[in-house]
Write a protein that holds these residues in place. Structure first.
Motif, PDB file in Angstrom:
ATOM      1  N   THR A 231       8.197 -14.137  25.005  1.00 19.79           N
ATOM      2  CA  THR A 231       6.776 -14.258  24.723  1.00 19.79           C
ATOM      3  C   THR A 231       5.989 -13.715  25.901  1.00 19.79           C
ATOM      4  OG1 THR A 231       7.186 -16.218  23.377  1.00 19.79           O
ATOM      5  CG2 THR A 231       4.931 -15.864  24.119  1.00 19.79           C
TER       6      THR A 231
ATOM      7  N   ILE B 225       3.099 -13.110  28.454  1.00 23.70           N
ATOM      8  CA  ILE B 225       2.084 -13.990  29.041  1.00 23.70           C
ATOM      9  C   ILE B 225       0.671 -13.456  28.828  1.00 23.70           C
ATOM     10  CG2 ILE B 225       2.124 -12.951  31.341  1.00 23.70           C
ATOM     11  CD1 ILE B 225       1.918 -15.860  32.426  1.00 23.70           C
TER      12      ILE B 225
ATOM     13  N   CYS C 172      -0.420 -11.259  25.891  1.00 27.74           N
ATOM     14  CA  CYS C 172      -0.832 -11.256  24.481  1.00 27.74           C
ATOM     15  C   CYS C 172      -0.246 -12.417  23.672  1.00 27.74           C
ATOM     16  CB  CYS C 172      -0.460  -9.926  23.818  1.00 27.74           C
ATOM     17  SG  CYS C 172       1.322  -9.617  23.692  1.00 27.74           S
ATOM     18  N   ASP C 173       0.633 -13.207  24.271  1.00 29.58           N
ATOM     19  CA  ASP C 173       1.275 -14.359  23.623  1.00 29.58           C
ATOM     20  C   ASP C 173       2.065 -13.991  22.364  1.00 29.58           C
ATOM     21  OD1 ASP C 173       0.492 -16.317  25.485  1.00 29.58           O
ATOM     22  OD2 ASP C 173      -1.486 -16.457  24.567  1.00 29.58           O
ATOM     23  N   GLN C 174       2.550 -12.749  22.301  1.00 33.07           N
ATOM     24  CA  GLN C 174       3.376 -12.316  21.178  1.00 33.07           C
ATOM     25  C   GLN C 174       4.819 -12.160  21.641  1.00 33.07           C
ATOM     26  OE1 GLN C 174       1.827  -8.791  19.376  1.00 33.07           O
ATOM     27  NE2 GLN C 174      -0.178  -9.673  19.004  1.00 33.07           N
ATOM     28  N   LYS C 175       5.744 -12.335  20.711  1.00 33.02           N
ATOM     29  CA  LYS C 175       7.154 -12.139  21.026  1.00 33.02           C
ATOM     30  C   LYS C 175       7.457 -10.648  20.979  1.00 33.02           C
ATOM     31  CE  LYS C 175       9.011 -16.562  19.661  1.00 33.02           C
ATOM     32  NZ  LYS C 175       9.616 -16.956  20.904  1.00 33.02           N
TER      33      LYS C 175
ATOM     34  N   GLU D  51       7.782 -15.169  34.351  1.00 30.68           N
ATOM     35  CA  GLU D  51       7.050 -14.813  33.134  1.00 30.68           C
ATOM     36  C   GLU D  51       7.357 -13.394  32.681  1.00 30.68           C
ATOM     37  OE1 GLU D  51       5.505 -17.077  31.489  1.00 30.68           O
ATOM     38  OE2 GLU D  51       5.571 -18.589  33.048  1.00 30.68           O
TER      39      GLU D  51
ATOM     40  N   GLN E   7      -5.073 -14.062  32.734  1.00 26.76           N
ATOM     41  CA  GLN E   7      -3.736 -14.238  32.166  1.00 26.76           C
ATOM     42  C   GLN E   7      -2.662 -14.161  33.254  1.00 26.76           C
ATOM     43  OE1 GLN E   7      -4.937 -15.613  29.462  1.00 26.76           O
ATOM     44  NE2 GLN E   7      -3.256 -14.780  28.270  1.00 26.76           N
TER      45      GLN E   7
ATOM     46  N   ARG F 182      -1.801 -17.224  35.352  1.00 25.56           N
ATOM     47  CA  ARG F 182      -0.911 -18.216  34.739  1.00 25.56           C
ATOM     48  C   ARG F 182       0.505 -18.128  35.299  1.00 25.56           C
ATOM     49  NH1 ARG F 182      -1.677 -16.928  28.583  1.00 25.56           N
ATOM     50  NH2 ARG F 182       0.199 -18.178  28.482  1.00 25.56           N
TER      51      ARG F 182
END
Length: 61
Positions: free
Chosen positions: A8, A10, A12-15, A25, A51, A54
């Motif tokens: 995933t 960090i 775009c939070d897409q797999k 990350e 982002q 994080r």
């Protein structure tokens, strides 16, 4: 035989299957390419900074 792991991103939070790992990350190839070409005056620049923070600042830490 190469194994495809989905991580995933960090940003775009897409797999995604391909990208880079920064510390613990993952950043997908698409987001990495977009960040590299983003100028500091671009409206997306602060989003990328937020982002990326994080990576070092965890909510549960």
């Amino acid at each position: 035989m190469e194994q495809q792991n989905e991580n995933t991103c960090i940003i775009c939070d897409q797999k995604k299957g391909h990208g880079i790992r920064v510390y613990t990350e993952f950043i997908c190839d698409d987001c990495e390419a977009e960040m590299v070409k983003t100028d500091v005056v671009d409206a997306k620049y602060p989003f990328f900074i937020h982002q990326l923070r994080r990576i070092w600042y965890k909510k549960d830490a």
